[in-house]
Design a protein around this motif. Structure first.
Motif, mmCIF file in Angstrom:
data_model
loop_
_atom_site.group_PDB
_atom_site.id
_atom_site.type_symbol
_atom_site.label_atom_id
_atom_site.label_comp_id
_atom_site.label_asym_id
_atom_site.label_seq_id
_atom_site.Cartn_x
_atom_site.Cartn_y
_atom_site.Cartn_z
ATOM 1 N N THR A 53 22.122 -67.916 51.512
ATOM 2 C CA THR A 53 20.960 -67.837 50.635
ATOM 3 C C THR A 53 20.404 -66.426 50.589
ATOM 4 O O THR A 53 20.827 -65.549 51.349
ATOM 5 C CB THR A 53 19.870 -68.828 51.096
ATOM 6 N N THR A 54 19.456 -66.217 49.717
ATOM 7 C CA THR A 54 18.836 -64.913 49.554
ATOM 8 C C THR A 54 17.760 -64.692 50.609
ATOM 9 O O THR A 54 17.189 -65.646 51.135
ATOM 10 C CB THR A 54 18.228 -64.799 48.146
ATOM 11 N N THR A 55 17.460 -63.435 50.902
ATOM 12 C CA THR A 55 16.479 -63.134 51.941
ATOM 13 C C THR A 55 15.072 -63.599 51.574
ATOM 14 O O THR A 55 14.258 -63.848 52.461
ATOM 15 C CB THR A 55 16.437 -61.627 52.236
ATOM 16 N N SER A 56 14.775 -63.726 50.295
ATOM 17 C CA SER A 56 13.418 -64.102 49.891
ATOM 18 C C SER A 56 13.050 -65.511 50.350
ATOM 19 O O SER A 56 11.890 -65.781 50.668
ATOM 20 C CB SER A 56 13.252 -63.987 48.370
ATOM 21 N N THR A 57 14.026 -66.418 50.394
ATOM 22 C CA THR A 57 13.709 -67.776 50.847
ATOM 23 C C THR A 57 13.400 -67.794 52.342
ATOM 24 O O THR A 57 12.668 -68.661 52.822
ATOM 25 C CB THR A 57 14.877 -68.744 50.566
ATOM 26 N N GLN A 58 13.946 -66.807 53.070
ATOM 27 C CA GLN A 58 13.673 -66.720 54.501
ATOM 28 C C GLN A 58 12.431 -65.879 54.777
ATOM 29 O O GLN A 58 11.561 -66.279 55.559
ATOM 30 C CB GLN A 58 14.865 -66.118 55.231
ATOM 31 N N ASP A 59 12.319 -64.713 54.115
ATOM 32 C CA ASP A 59 11.176 -63.826 54.351
ATOM 33 C C ASP A 59 9.859 -64.476 53.947
ATOM 34 O O ASP A 59 8.809 -64.160 54.507
ATOM 35 C CB ASP A 59 11.341 -62.513 53.566
ATOM 36 N N SER A 60 9.896 -65.377 52.989
ATOM 37 C CA SER A 60 8.677 -66.061 52.542
ATOM 38 C C SER A 60 8.230 -67.140 53.525
ATOM 39 O O SER A 60 7.093 -67.614 53.470
ATOM 40 C CB SER A 60 8.911 -66.708 51.168
ATOM 41 N N GLY A 61 9.136 -67.557 54.414
ATOM 42 C CA GLY A 61 8.812 -68.621 55.356
ATOM 43 C C GLY A 61 9.164 -70.017 54.867
ATOM 44 O O GLY A 61 9.019 -70.996 55.608
#
Length: 293
Positions: A53-61
């Protein structure tokens, strides 16, 4: 007298046999119950599921909330690989992941057309925004996106780019291309080759501008008190996420059952409602919006 004694002896013997039989029955039932429990445990054996997945789904929490929900209801242990969307899609092409969650529709469609992925479904959306110094040294606040990018280039403003073939990077390059500008001709153009969170940090340190997804910015906004949203709301900045199963024919190691379960889980109405509410209480607005037909 002898008859009575014989009768008593017979009754005692019968009672002993009866009790022994009951004991054997209970023992057999216990063994059967143990076998049934073992069989049940074997049926729900947990297997790994690789999510690219993309980092945004992880960085957003968001994934920190969704993954435990999924694992609680399905017999899979999710192994998350958070990279740029381009790399996540490449993992799908190479059969190195089971399921993908990305945000680059045009590139994703190529995988669909080539048969690299299946069960392709829209999950959620938010938008991209331009974040920059509160003082807005380039004077782009409130401009249309194309006009703002042209002004950023003409003024040689510091611009931090992810430069990693992610969905965000693809969107940025799409905007530069639409105004016939080669961004690397600006000496102040910085390519980090890193995820969204790190690229935001570079932009803040250099007092420059950056294209970011709204979710990551809101989740990390407190870390950048001198930064603010300069541009938002342009139709060209819509940011759409899709989920898809990697074609199981690529290799025998692909967990297609797990991938299918994850796709159905993330588009389920309850999960969609959770996604829509995520971040509202903490940030005052949703970080993502559910997809509705």
């Amino acid at each position: 007298m002898n008859f009575k004694r014989l009768l008593s002896t017979s009754l005692i013997a019968f009672l002993l046999l009866f009790l022994a039989a009951c004991g054997n029955t209970d023992s057999n039932k216990t063994k059967e119950a143990e076998k049934a429990t073992a069989a049940t445990e074997e049926q729900v054996e947990v297997t790994d599921l690789i999510l690219a997945t993309t980092t945004s789904t992880q960085d957003s929490g968001l994934l920190d909330e969704l993954i435990p929900m999924f694992e609680e209801n399905f017999p899979y242990k999710v192994k998350t690989v958070a990279v740029g969307t381009g790399q996540a899609l490449e993992m799908g092409v190479n059969g190195e992941a089971d399921v993908l969650l990305t945000h680059a529709p045009a590139s994703e469609q190529e995988l669909v057309d080539n048969g690299d992925v299946q069960n392709y479904k829209r999950v959620m959306y938010n938008d991209f925004i331009i974040v920059g110094p509160k003082a807005d040294p380039a004077g782009v606040k409130g401009l249309a996106i194309n006009e703002a990018f042209q002004k950023l280039f003409d003024s040689s403003a510091v611009f931090a780019s992810r430069g990693d073939d992610s969905g965000t990077h693809k969107k940025e390059l799409e905007i530069w291309k639409s105004i016939n500008v080669t961004p690397t001709e600006n000496a102040s153009y910085l390519e980090t080759g890193q995820g969204m969170g790190n690229t935001l940090q570079v932009a803040a340190e250099k007092q420059g501008y950056v294209l970011t997804d709204r979710a990551t910015y809101l989740a990390q906004k407190a870390n950048y008190p001198d930064m603010d949203i300069a541009i938002e709301g342009d139709d060209a900045l819509l940011n759409i996420y899709h989920v898809m199963e990697v074609d199981p024919a690529k290799n025998e190691q692909i967990n297609n059952d797990g991938a299918k379960a994850f796709v159905e889980f993330i588009v389920d109405e309850d999960t969609q409602n959770f996604i829509e509410e995520f971040g509202k209480e903490e940030y005052g607005e949703s970080l993502f919006y559910k997809y509705t037909e």
